[in-house]
Design a protein around this motif. Structure first.
Motif, mmCIF file in Angstrom:
data_model
loop_
_atom_site.group_PDB
_atom_site.id
_atom_site.type_symbol
_atom_site.label_atom_id
_atom_site.label_comp_id
_atom_site.label_asym_id
_atom_site.label_seq_id
_atom_site.Cartn_x
_atom_site.Cartn_y
_atom_site.Cartn_z
ATOM 1 N N ARG A 1 0.730 -1.165 -0.066
ATOM 2 C CA ARG A 1 0.045 -0.067 -0.118
ATOM 3 C C ARG A 1 0.805 1.307 0.037
ATOM 4 O O ARG A 1 0.532 2.108 -0.816
ATOM 5 N N ASP B 1 -6.808 5.435 5.003
ATOM 6 C CA ASP B 1 -6.614 4.635 3.898
ATOM 7 C C ASP B 1 -6.648 2.887 4.259
ATOM 8 O O ASP B 1 -7.316 2.330 3.869
ATOM 9 N N LEU B 2 -5.726 2.947 5.407
ATOM 10 C CA LEU B 2 -5.743 1.402 5.972
ATOM 11 C C LEU B 2 -5.292 1.435 7.383
ATOM 12 O O LEU B 2 -4.394 2.377 7.752
ATOM 13 N N SER C 1 -12.445 3.892 8.106
ATOM 14 C CA SER C 1 -11.208 3.550 7.237
ATOM 15 C C SER C 1 -11.508 2.857 5.954
ATOM 16 O O SER C 1 -12.592 1.979 5.756
ATOM 17 N N ARG C 2 -10.916 3.083 4.973
ATOM 18 C CA ARG C 2 -11.177 2.352 3.656
ATOM 19 C C ARG C 2 -10.828 0.818 3.663
ATOM 20 O O ARG C 2 -11.596 -0.008 2.961
ATOM 21 N N GLU C 3 -9.738 0.478 4.403
ATOM 22 C CA GLU C 3 -9.358 -0.921 4.555
ATOM 23 C C GLU C 3 -8.898 -1.035 5.628
ATOM 24 O O GLU C 3 -8.163 -0.095 6.507
ATOM 25 N N HIS D 1 -17.539 -4.575 7.402
ATOM 26 C CA HIS D 1 -16.784 -3.493 6.810
ATOM 27 C C HIS D 1 -16.584 -4.460 5.068
ATOM 28 O O HIS D 1 -16.269 -5.370 5.077
ATOM 29 N N ARG E 1 -13.986 -3.907 3.284
ATOM 30 C CA ARG E 1 -12.428 -4.467 2.840
ATOM 31 C C ARG E 1 -11.772 -4.723 4.294
ATOM 32 O O ARG E 1 -10.867 -3.836 4.471
ATOM 33 N N ALA E 2 -12.158 -5.620 4.948
ATOM 34 C CA ALA E 2 -11.593 -6.146 6.121
ATOM 35 C C ALA E 2 -10.879 -7.260 6.106
ATOM 36 O O ALA E 2 -11.553 -8.262 5.481
ATOM 37 N N GLN E 3 -9.731 -7.366 6.529
ATOM 38 C CA GLN E 3 -8.741 -8.679 6.535
ATOM 39 C C GLN E 3 -8.277 -9.045 7.777
ATOM 40 O O GLN E 3 -8.045 -8.329 8.402
#
Ligand code: F6R
Length: 242
Positions: free
Chosen positions: A23, A127-128, A190-192, A226, A228-230
């Motif tokens: 990123r 962003d992350l 947060s975006r990710e 969310h 885009r959650a990992q």
């Protein structure tokens, strides 16, 4: 929510650093949310090693830490300011005016919380966001029962959190009772999101998070909503998941 299972803590740190570095390379002006505690130490070590070996630059990156203990000055050895200096900031080319952590010694903590929340949004949001998970399911210092729409504020730490964090202090009485933390609403904007979990102490909470319904009693469960959650978790942390 995507789950990445890895063998052990070492592999978790490599994998998380790999995602973060990607990123940073894709966006030199990345707005990166950071966590403290035991889990990210090895992730930061990998980032520092990469900076030394490959010169990945952080000059335009902005960082926003999740939380800080109330009452601890930035130079207190157990403050999250000191933690970030020790594990990351002093080793890479992050610019001091681009690293943000709530001020635990602010004369007016409520005003500091408003300032911090507004500053994140004015800078364009995160962003992350990197996260750890507490044994009771907290993210940041958002303890069970925290409303999902909460923003940056002063919170009281759960006794289980103070016990878990006593390992960083000479005695448990020294662990502050309050902290400033981003809220769950702040984190969810947060975006990710990248949540890390390692070790058998996290196995019960990981089982609850992955197998139970989303609930304010288990703050980390909100991440299932969310887009885009990992999660990166090692075998020990996932050992109770059926
Ligand atoms: C740290 C934070 C906490 C920790 C959590 C897990 O900034 O906000 O939520 O991520 O308490 O801590 P460790 O990694 O020490 O198990």
């Amino acid at each position: 929510m995507k789950i990445i299972q890895v063998k052990d803590y070492e592999e978790l740190c490599q994998k998380a650093a790999q995602i973060l570095l990607q990123r940073v390379k894709d966006n030199r002006r990345l707005r990166l949310g950071l966590a403290t505690g035991g889990t990210p130490v090895g992730v930061y070590r990998n980032m520092v090693q990469d900076h030394l070996d490959h010169g990945t630059s952080y000059r335009e990156i902005q960082t926003f830490n999740l939380d800080e203990y109330l009452g601890l000055a930035p130079d207190h050895p157990q403050s999250y300011h000191a933690y970030m200096e020790e594990h990351l900031f002093r080793w890479v080319d992050l610019q001091p005016n681009k690293t943000h952590i709530p001020d635990g010694k602010a004369a007016d903590p409520e005003a500091e919380c408003r300032r911090y929340e507004e500053m994140i949004q004015q800078q364009g949001g995160i962003d992350l966001q990197l996260l750890g998970i507490g044994v009771n399911g907290h993210i940041g210092f958002n303890e069970p029962g925290t409303p999902f729409d909460s923003t940056t504020r002063v919170v009281q730490l759960a006794e289980s959190t103070r016990r878990a964090n006593a390992r960083f202090f000479s005695e448990q009485e020294e662990v502050p009772t309050h902290a400033i933390t981003m809220g769950i609403g702040t984190i969810m904007k947060s975006r990710e999101i990248l949540l890390l979990a390692s070790g058998t102490s996290k196995a019960p909470v990981m089982r609850s998070m992955l197998q139970q319904e989303v609930s304010e009693q288990l703050p980390a469960s909100v991440l299932k909503r969310h887009p885009r959650a990992q999660v990166i978790a090692d075998q020990d942390a996932l050992s109770l998941v059926e």
